[in-house]
Structures are given as structure tokens and as C-alpha cells.
Design a protein around this motif. Structure first.
Motif, PDB file in Angstrom:
ATOM      1  N   GLN A  65       0.817  -1.204   0.000  1.00 21.78           N
ATOM      2  CA  GLN A  65       0.000   0.000   0.000  1.00 21.78           C
ATOM      3  C   GLN A  65       0.851   1.254   0.000  1.00 21.78           C
ATOM      4  OE1 GLN A  65      -3.444  -0.310  -0.308  1.00 21.78           O
ATOM      5  NE2 GLN A  65      -3.172   1.826  -0.924  1.00 21.78           N
ATOM      6  N   LEU A  66       1.998   1.210   0.681  1.00 23.39           N
ATOM      7  CA  LEU A  66       2.910   2.357   0.653  1.00 23.39           C
ATOM      8  C   LEU A  66       3.377   2.626  -0.776  1.00 23.39           C
ATOM      9  CD1 LEU A  66       5.137   1.606   3.786  1.00 23.39           C
ATOM     10  CD2 LEU A  66       3.574   3.545   3.518  1.00 23.39           C
ATOM     11  N   ILE A  67       3.663   1.567  -1.509  1.00 23.55           N
ATOM     12  CA  ILE A  67       4.119   1.702  -2.889  1.00 23.55           C
ATOM     13  C   ILE A  67       3.001   2.239  -3.772  1.00 23.55           C
ATOM     14  CG2 ILE A  67       4.872   0.385  -4.914  1.00 23.55           C
ATOM     15  CD1 ILE A  67       6.314  -1.489  -2.860  1.00 23.55           C
ATOM     16  N   ILE A  68       1.818   1.666  -3.632  1.00 24.93           N
ATOM     17  CA  ILE A  68       0.672   2.113  -4.429  1.00 24.93           C
ATOM     18  C   ILE A  68       0.372   3.580  -4.163  1.00 24.93           C
ATOM     19  CG2 ILE A  68      -1.829   1.849  -4.717  1.00 24.93           C
ATOM     20  CD1 ILE A  68      -1.384  -1.182  -4.257  1.00 24.93           C
ATOM     21  N   ASP A  69       0.379   3.975  -2.896  1.00 29.21           N
ATOM     22  CA  ASP A  69       0.081   5.364  -2.543  1.00 29.21           C
ATOM     23  C   ASP A  69       1.157   6.313  -3.056  1.00 29.21           C
ATOM     24  OD1 ASP A  69      -2.194   4.493  -1.270  1.00 29.21           O
ATOM     25  OD2 ASP A  69      -1.362   4.608   0.758  1.00 29.21           O
ATOM     26  N   ALA A  70       2.443   5.906  -2.940  1.00 25.45           N
ATOM     27  CA  ALA A  70       3.530   6.763  -3.411  1.00 25.45           C
ATOM     28  C   ALA A  70       3.435   6.973  -4.914  1.00 25.45           C
ATOM     29  CB  ALA A  70       4.878   6.144  -3.047  1.00 25.45           C
ATOM     30  N   ALA A  71       3.093   5.923  -5.652  1.00 20.70           N
ATOM     31  CA  ALA A  71       2.935   6.055  -7.099  1.00 20.70           C
ATOM     32  C   ALA A  71       1.736   6.928  -7.444  1.00 20.70           C
ATOM     33  CB  ALA A  71       2.795   4.676  -7.733  1.00 20.70           C
ATOM     34  N   ALA A  72       0.650   6.775  -6.697  1.00 19.48           N
ATOM     35  CA  ALA A  72      -0.568   7.526  -6.986  1.00 19.48           C
ATOM     36  C   ALA A  72      -0.385   9.020  -6.763  1.00 19.48           C
ATOM     37  CB  ALA A  72      -1.718   7.009  -6.126  1.00 19.48           C
ATOM     38  N   ARG A  73       0.524   9.405  -5.876  1.00 13.14           N
ATOM     39  CA  ARG A  73       0.757  10.829  -5.610  1.00 13.14           C
ATOM     40  C   ARG A  73       1.473  11.526  -6.767  1.00 13.14           C
ATOM     41  NH1 ARG A  73       2.624   8.708  -0.526  1.00 13.14           N
ATOM     42  NH2 ARG A  73       0.958   8.796   1.032  1.00 13.14           N
ATOM     43  N   CYS A  74       2.094  10.745  -7.608  1.00 18.17           N
ATOM     44  CA  CYS A  74       2.845  11.318  -8.730  1.00 18.17           C
ATOM     45  C   CYS A  74       1.917  11.579  -9.894  1.00 18.17           C
ATOM     46  CB  CYS A  74       3.968  10.370  -9.152  1.00 18.17           C
ATOM     47  SG  CYS A  74       4.944  11.001 -10.542  1.00 18.17           S
ATOM     48  N   ASP A  75       1.959  12.790 -10.430  1.00 24.57           N
ATOM     49  CA  ASP A  75       1.082  13.156 -11.536  1.00 24.57           C
ATOM     50  C   ASP A  75       1.744  12.940 -12.895  1.00 24.57           C
ATOM     51  OD1 ASP A  75       2.980  15.139 -11.526  1.00 24.57           O
ATOM     52  OD2 ASP A  75       1.564  16.807 -11.375  1.00 24.57           O
ATOM     53  N   GLN A  76       2.852  12.191 -12.912  1.00 26.05           N
ATOM     54  CA  GLN A  76       3.597  11.982 -14.150  1.00 26.05           C
ATOM     55  C   GLN A  76       3.417  10.583 -14.734  1.00 26.05           C
ATOM     56  OE1 GLN A  76       5.384  14.565 -15.683  1.00 26.05           O
ATOM     57  NE2 GLN A  76       4.143  15.627 -14.138  1.00 26.05           N
ATOM     58  N   LEU A  78       3.694   7.399 -12.805  1.00 30.16           N
ATOM     59  CA  LEU A  78       4.714   6.538 -12.204  1.00 30.16           C
ATOM     60  C   LEU A  78       4.083   5.206 -11.815  1.00 30.16           C
ATOM     61  CD1 LEU A  78       7.573   6.139 -11.086  1.00 30.16           C
ATOM     62  CD2 LEU A  78       6.814   7.259  -8.968  1.00 30.16           C
ATOM     63  N   PRO A  79       4.413   4.117 -12.496  1.00 24.78           N
ATOM     64  CA  PRO A  79       3.775   2.830 -12.193  1.00 24.78           C
ATOM     65  C   PRO A  79       4.215   2.282 -10.853  1.00 24.78           C
ATOM     66  CG  PRO A  79       4.747   2.829 -14.399  1.00 24.78           C
ATOM     67  CD  PRO A  79       5.287   4.028 -13.677  1.00 24.78           C
ATOM     68  N   PRO A  80       3.299   1.778 -10.043  1.00 23.20           N
ATOM     69  CA  PRO A  80       3.683   1.187  -8.759  1.00 23.20           C
ATOM     70  C   PRO A  80       4.616  -0.005  -8.923  1.00 23.20           C
ATOM     71  CG  PRO A  80       1.378   0.728  -9.259  1.00 23.20           C
ATOM     72  CD  PRO A  80       1.841   1.737 -10.250  1.00 23.20           C
ATOM     73  N   ALA A  81       4.459  -0.761 -10.005  1.00 23.87           N
ATOM     74  CA  ALA A  81       5.345  -1.904 -10.227  1.00 23.87           C
ATOM     75  C   ALA A  81       6.786  -1.461 -10.448  1.00 23.87           C
ATOM     76  CB  ALA A  81       4.851  -2.735 -11.409  1.00 23.87           C
ATOM     77  N   ILE A  82       6.979  -0.267 -11.008  1.00 23.27           N
ATOM     78  CA  ILE A  82       8.332   0.267 -11.166  1.00 23.27           C
ATOM     79  C   ILE A  82       8.932   0.592  -9.810  1.00 23.27           C
ATOM     80  CG2 ILE A  82       9.650   2.265 -11.982  1.00 23.27           C
ATOM     81  CD1 ILE A  82       9.091   0.377 -14.228  1.00 23.27           C
ATOM     82  N   LEU A  83       8.179   1.269  -8.959  1.00 19.50           N
ATOM     83  CA  LEU A  83       8.676   1.573  -7.614  1.00 19.50           C
ATOM     84  C   LEU A  83       9.004   0.296  -6.857  1.00 19.50           C
ATOM     85  CD1 LEU A  83       6.567   4.513  -6.105  1.00 19.50           C
ATOM     86  CD2 LEU A  83       8.944   4.534  -6.872  1.00 19.50           C
ATOM     87  N   ALA A  84       8.129  -0.700  -6.968  1.00 19.48           N
ATOM     88  CA  ALA A  84       8.355  -1.965  -6.265  1.00 19.48           C
ATOM     89  C   ALA A  84       9.622  -2.638  -6.760  1.00 19.48           C
ATOM     90  CB  ALA A  84       7.149  -2.889  -6.451  1.00 19.48           C
ATOM     91  N   VAL A 203      18.826  -0.366 -14.739  1.00 16.77           N
ATOM     92  CA  VAL A 203      17.570  -0.021 -15.415  1.00 16.77           C
ATOM     93  C   VAL A 203      16.947  -1.255 -16.049  1.00 16.77           C
ATOM     94  CG1 VAL A 203      16.550   1.333 -17.286  1.00 16.77           C
ATOM     95  CG2 VAL A 203      18.277   2.361 -15.796  1.00 16.77           C
ATOM     96  N   LYS A 204      17.752  -2.043 -16.731  1.00 18.41           N
ATOM     97  CA  LYS A 204      17.254  -3.238 -17.404  1.00 18.41           C
ATOM     98  C   LYS A 204      16.626  -4.209 -16.411  1.00 18.41           C
ATOM     99  CE  LYS A 204      18.799  -7.024 -20.409  1.00 18.41           C
ATOM    100  NZ  LYS A 204      19.980  -7.606 -21.116  1.00 18.41           N
ATOM    101  N   ALA A 205      17.282  -4.412 -15.271  1.00 20.24           N
ATOM    102  CA  ALA A 205      16.760  -5.353 -14.272  1.00 20.24           C
ATOM    103  C   ALA A 205      15.446  -4.871 -13.682  1.00 20.24           C
ATOM    104  CB  ALA A 205      17.801  -5.546 -13.159  1.00 20.24           C
ATOM    105  N   ILE A 206      15.339  -3.572 -13.426  1.00 23.32           N
ATOM    106  CA  ILE A 206      14.103  -3.038 -12.846  1.00 23.32           C
ATOM    107  C   ILE A 206      12.951  -3.153 -13.831  1.00 23.32           C
ATOM    108  CG2 ILE A 206      12.968  -0.911 -12.058  1.00 23.32           C
ATOM    109  CD1 ILE A 206      15.634  -0.164 -10.726  1.00 23.32           C
ATOM    110  N   MET A 207      13.191  -2.843 -15.083  1.00 25.25           N
ATOM    111  CA  MET A 207      12.126  -2.943 -16.082  1.00 25.25           C
ATOM    112  C   MET A 207      11.636  -4.384 -16.189  1.00 25.25           C
ATOM    113  SD  MET A 207      11.738   0.169 -16.856  1.00 25.25           S
ATOM    114  CE  MET A 207      10.522   0.045 -18.165  1.00 25.25           C
TER     115      MET A 207
END
Length: 375
Positions: A65-76, A78-84, A203-207
Motif C-alpha cells: 500500500q505504501l508503494i501504491i500510494d507513493a505512485a498515486a501521488r505522482c502526476d507523471q 509513475l507505475p507502482p510496479a516500477i517503484l516496487a 535499469v534493465k533489471a528493474i524494467m
């Protein structure tokens, strides 16, 4: 980079060195505002509900939920799966992770916590995520929102430099890892020749990991491939479902603005246009992508025109677009074939990819490919 030794990721084969979290950090330049004249909204890949949570292959439930909320605050967008996936690369979800400088001074802590901030960057970028009156780098409730905030700034900056190579997400990740100055230096994601490929591989590993953190299922559920049609054995289940669903719409009539919810039915409102066919195919796989081509082209995974894989979205200018704002999209389905919902009066059909790749007409020539699920 040789400046740090990182704990917790050796088993995963990933070395995370977020130089953007301190060394050589440059001030973020002001991003160029996006043109909203075409109603663009790219913050829908993937949806929060598509985050795979728990189990051996999912995001730890206590941080989801912390990840989902942090991604949702971004107006650009930002996918939560990327943050995770970024947290996985930085600390393997260990809130007590510590990285050290290289020998001989390897007893000096350099970066700390689940998001691996160094002291100087935490001072400028750390926020009180849980509103308890302090900013604690060891507390995921502060660190993850701070990571999301910093990534959002980098993503805004990256979008202001479309001339740099790589998608905005990839450039933001590179900036987080190596510092935005390095992205400016190389006009995009630093190449594999820079720092033994550390940032490039980061970058490659995160994607790739972000695709694993994107849940399958949802929508209409799995659809069987037609008899005689095969996909590569390593095709991700989400892609397999999306391709199968798209193929099931073959011979449906085209309707501009149709939502593609009943392509073979009698009501034109539910027939497909080119982009709704793509959207509904991935909805069947549990992944939300934007509705129109102008937004779908902004999906973060760019692919070379000679390297399509099944499930990739292939764009051309069409009669009313350009490479940057395409007017038409189809789906590569493998075996040198592409499925498209072409235009009024023509049914959804399968055509050779070469007819797009090698077209001499700019309106029908392939100008871009985006991969929805990395594999």
C-alpha cells in the motif's frame, strides 16, 4: 560504480548504486510542460490494482500500500510496479539495508534503508510520509514516499528531454541511480560501457522485474489461442492472454470510437477501433493501458523496429498523426504477423509485419514499438 559496495542484492545478481541519492547529484532542471491539447493521460500503466502482492513472486504485503500510494501521488504516470521493482533492486525490501564504501574504507556506511538514501540526499529529498513529525530514513513509511517523490521529479525532468534516448521511466531510473548529470552527459540512459554497465543493467533489471510485479488475471480472464497458432514458450501469461483475446476479435467491423467490448456483435458502439482493440486485449490480461494512440505511444518500454515480440504495440503515423503522436496502432502477434483494426469498412485482420516495416508510405510505415510487459 566503484564508489560503493551494496548489501542484500548479490543473490539476485543486481548491483544497485543510486548515485542520484548523493554523489554528484545535480539540481533537477525544470521540465517542459506536456502538451495537453490532445487530452493526454499516461498515468495508467500498470494500474495499482495490477500490482502482484504477496507470495513468492509478489511484493511483500506490508509495503504494497505504501508503494501504491507513493505512485498515486505522482502526476507523471509513475507505475507502482516500477517503484516496487526499484526497491527490490536497491534493498531486496530490507528496511535495515546498509551499503558501504569500497575497501579499504568499507566500514563507512554510505546508503541506508529500504530505498537506500545517503545522508545528504535524505536531507534534501526525505519527507515525513506518515505525518508523525519526523523524517526517518529507516522507516519505510517515510522512505518509500520519499523515493516516490524523488522519482516523480526525475520523471517530470525526463519528459522534458524527449531528445534523450530511452523512455521517460528508463531515464528517471538512470537518474536515480547515476545522477541526472550522467543522463545529461550521455543524452539518455548511460551505455553499457559506463561504469561496467552498472546503471544500464540497473535499469534493465528493474524494467524486467516490474513485469513480474504486475498481476495477471482480471478483465475477461484467459482466452485460448486459436488452433494451430503458437507463441514462444517463454511468452508471459499476460501477453499470451492479450494476443489470444485480440485474435478472437478477428473479422469484427471497425468503428471509430468503438469501445471494443463486443467486436462481433450488432452494435457499432461496441465494435473496435485500432487503439480500443489494444486496450481491451490487455484489459483481458489484467493490465490497464491508455485508450488512444497518442497516449499508448508513451508507454515506457521502447523496442527497436526490427525487434518486435508478441504483444508489442506497433505504431504508424496514419492519416492524422506523426511518429510522436501516431494515428494508428496494431499488435505484433509473432511469426512475422500483426493484427489490426484498420479503418471504416474494413474488418479486423491479420497482415504481415513487413507490410508496415517496409512500407514506402509514411502514413503506413512502422514508426515506433512499445512493449507492455517486459520479457
Amino acid at each position: 560504480m566503484g564508489a560503493k559496495r551494496w548489501m542484500g542484492l548479490a543473490a539476485a545478481g543486481v548491483v544497485a548504486t543510486p548515485l542520484a541519492l548523493g554523489i554528484g547529484l545535480v539540481l533537477l532542471v525544470a521540465a517542459v510542460a506536456e502538451d495537453d491539447s490532445k487530452g493526454r493521460s499516461v498515468g495508467t500503466w500498470p494500474t495499482a490494482g495490477a500490482l502482484r502482492i504477496g507470495g513468492r513472486d509478489g511484493v511483500p504485503a506490508e509495503y504494497a500500500q505504501l508503494i501504491i500510494d507513493a505512485a498515486a501521488r505522482c502526476d507523471q504516470g509513475l507505475p507502482p510496479a516500477i517503484l516496487a521493482a526499484q526497491i527490490w533492486a536497491e534493498s531486496a525490501f530490507n528496511p535495515r539495508a546498509v551499503s558501504y564504501s569500497d575497501p579499504p574504507a568499507n566500514t563507512r556506511p554510505l546508503a541506508r534503508g529500504i530505498s537506500q538514501f545517503i545522508a545528504g540526499t535524505w536531507e534534501s529529498e526525505g519527507i515525513d510520509g506518515d505525518g508523525d513529525g519526523d523524517r526517518d530514513v529507516w522507516d519505510p513509511k517515510d522512505a518509500i514516499p520519499s523515493q516516490g517523490s524523488m522519482m516523480c521529479k526525475l520523471l517530470r525532468t525526463a519528459k522534458g528531454h524527449p531528445e534523450y534516448s530511452g523512455s521517460p521511466i528508463e531515464k528517471a531510473l538512470a537518474g536515480y541511480n547515476a545522477g541526472w548529470g550522467r543522463v545529461e552527459q550521455f543524452k539518455g540512459v548511460p551505455p553499457v560501457s559506463f561504469a561496467q554497465g552498472q546503471t544500464y543493467n540497473y535499469v534493465k533489471a528493474i524494467m524486467a522485474q516490474s513485469a513480474k510485479y504486475t498481476a495477471s488475471g482480471g478483465g475477461g480472464g484467459p482466452v485460448q489461442l486459436p488452433a494451430g497458432f503458437e507463441l514462444p514458450p517463454d511468452t508471459p501469461p499476460q501477453v499470451r492472454t492479450a494476443v489470444a483475446w485480440a485474435l478472437a476479435q478477428k473479422d469484427g467491423w471497425y468503428q471509430l470510437g468503438g469501445d471494443c467490448t463486443n467486436a462481433l456483435g450488432p452494435n457499432p458502439r461496441h465494435w473496435c477501433d485500432c487503439s480500443s482493440l489494444m486496450q481491451q486485449a490487455y484489459k483481458a490480461a489484467g493490465i490497464t493501458i491508455p485508450r488512444v494512440t497518442f497516449d499508448q505511444i508513451n508507454l515506457p518500454l521502447q523496442v527497436g523496429l526490427d525487434s518486435p515480440k508478441p504483444g508489442d504495440l506497433v505504431f504508424n503515423a496514419g492519416s492524422d498523426g506523426s511518429a510522436a503522436s501516431p494515428g494508428h496502432v496494431g499488435m505484433y502477434i509473432g511469426s512475422g504477423l500483426l493484427i489490426e483494426s484498420p479503418r471504416t469498412g474494413v474488418r479486423t485482420r491479420i497482415v504481415p509485419y513487413s507490410s508496415w516495416r517496409n512500407s514506402t508510405n509514411y502514413m503506413t510505415r512502422a514508426t515506433g514499438i512499445r512493449r507492455v510487459v517486459a520479457w
